[in-house]
Design an enzyme around this catalytic site. Sequence first.
Site, PDB file in Angstrom:
ATOM      1  N   SER A 145      38.806  43.076  40.099  1.00 54.62           N
ATOM      2  CA  SER A 145      39.831  43.067  39.043  1.00 54.62           C
ATOM      3  C   SER A 145      39.331  42.152  37.943  1.00 54.62           C
ATOM      4  O   SER A 145      38.572  41.206  38.215  1.00 54.62           O
ATOM      5  CB  SER A 145      41.136  42.517  39.624  1.00 54.62           C
ATOM      6  OG  SER A 145      42.058  42.270  38.581  1.00 54.62           O
ATOM      7  N   TYR A 159      44.803  35.987  44.440  1.00 53.75           N
ATOM      8  CA  TYR A 159      44.251  37.250  43.933  1.00 53.75           C
ATOM      9  C   TYR A 159      42.946  36.989  43.179  1.00 53.75           C
ATOM     10  O   TYR A 159      41.927  37.646  43.432  1.00 53.75           O
ATOM     11  CB  TYR A 159      45.297  37.904  43.015  1.00 53.75           C
ATOM     12  CG  TYR A 159      44.974  39.330  42.646  1.00 53.75           C
ATOM     13  CD1 TYR A 159      45.261  40.372  43.526  1.00 53.75           C
ATOM     14  CD2 TYR A 159      44.369  39.640  41.442  1.00 53.75           C
ATOM     15  CE1 TYR A 159      44.970  41.689  43.198  1.00 53.75           C
ATOM     16  CE2 TYR A 159      44.078  40.958  41.102  1.00 53.75           C
ATOM     17  CZ  TYR A 159      44.376  41.969  41.981  1.00 53.75           C
ATOM     18  OH  TYR A 159      44.075  43.278  41.656  1.00 53.75           O
TER      19      TYR A 159
END
Length: 293
Positions: A145, A159
Amino acid sequence: MEHFEGRVAVVTGGAGGIGRAMGEAFGHEGMRVVLADVQAEPLDATVAELRADGLDVIGVVTDVSSYESVESLRDRTLEAFGGVHVLCNNAGIGAGAEGRMWGHDLMDWNWAIAVNLMGVVHGINAFVPAMLEGGDEGHVVNTSSGNGGISPLPGSPQYAVTKAGVVTLTECLYGQLQDEGAPIGASVLFPGPHMLRTGLFESWRSRPDRYAKTRPRVSPYTTVEDLEEQMAAAGITVSFTPVEEVAERVVAGIRSGDFWIHPASERSDDQLRARTESILTRSNPSYLRAVPG
Ligand SMILES: NC(=O)c1ccc[n+]([C@@H]2O[C@H](COP(=O)([O-])OP(=O)(O)OC[C@H]3O[C@@H](n4cnc5c(N)ncnc54)[C@H](O)[C@@H]3O)[C@@H](O)[C@H]2O)c1
């Protein structure tokens, strides 16, 4: 990898979102597809829909945080289709931690590391030996990401850390496959250039009991709509990238052997430049943002 027709693709996190779109795209290329997901019901529904479209798809309920489960996925794949050529380690979650990181529940860390990072390691350990043994050309795509892979959003350390890890481990995998002279490529996928309207903000749905929070959340989970509001308040134009666009880019990236499957984006390039510049000039981070954009 140039030839897709008749070959076998395995996609984790394949019940919905980007994983489903990749499975669909591989199916339309004439591949035989294994969709793996920890959520049985949406997985069954997706498999039924893709089959109704004439695609050669099976579903295998899999928890990527368990190595035994990923080994069973490999065994089911070999049993059903006799080989494996493309592996997309795509299953991922947002841990849903709230407040400052020094108060975060350690279970949020454990869960994120188990799925986002160890899930990818498990995929590599279970499948790459079988891919090498098969002797055909092949490809591994690991989903990272921009949050972590390019620069971190401080509000979501679990994350960001795990997605940064996915970049590094894919670089190591690529280097080792090159050293071996293996006919297998590796890519890191940055979905985007914008956010995607997927189930990621409802990751709590796929949280197993063994990684349950030790204390309940105080505030409600952030939804895509909340994030849209925060971005609008920060003066950021909110756009979404369709999952089909990401899937097309993955097929093209595998075909041309691109390591970075990373859509051109001025915003993302500026972030990467600012972070790299900060490291090179030994200046403190001034590029950290509160919300994506
Ligand atoms: N949506 C975005 O804007 C965005 C941006 C960048 C990266 N990503 C990454 O893309 C990938 C796909 O996410 P998405 O956006 O399609 O979200 P999604 O929630 O729709 O899909 C993720 C899937 O992974 C499955 N999953 C969760 N835990 C699992 C486990 N332990 N084992 C197997 N499957 C599990 C979920 O059930 C779900 O179907 C993730 O790795 C995510 O981090 C998403």
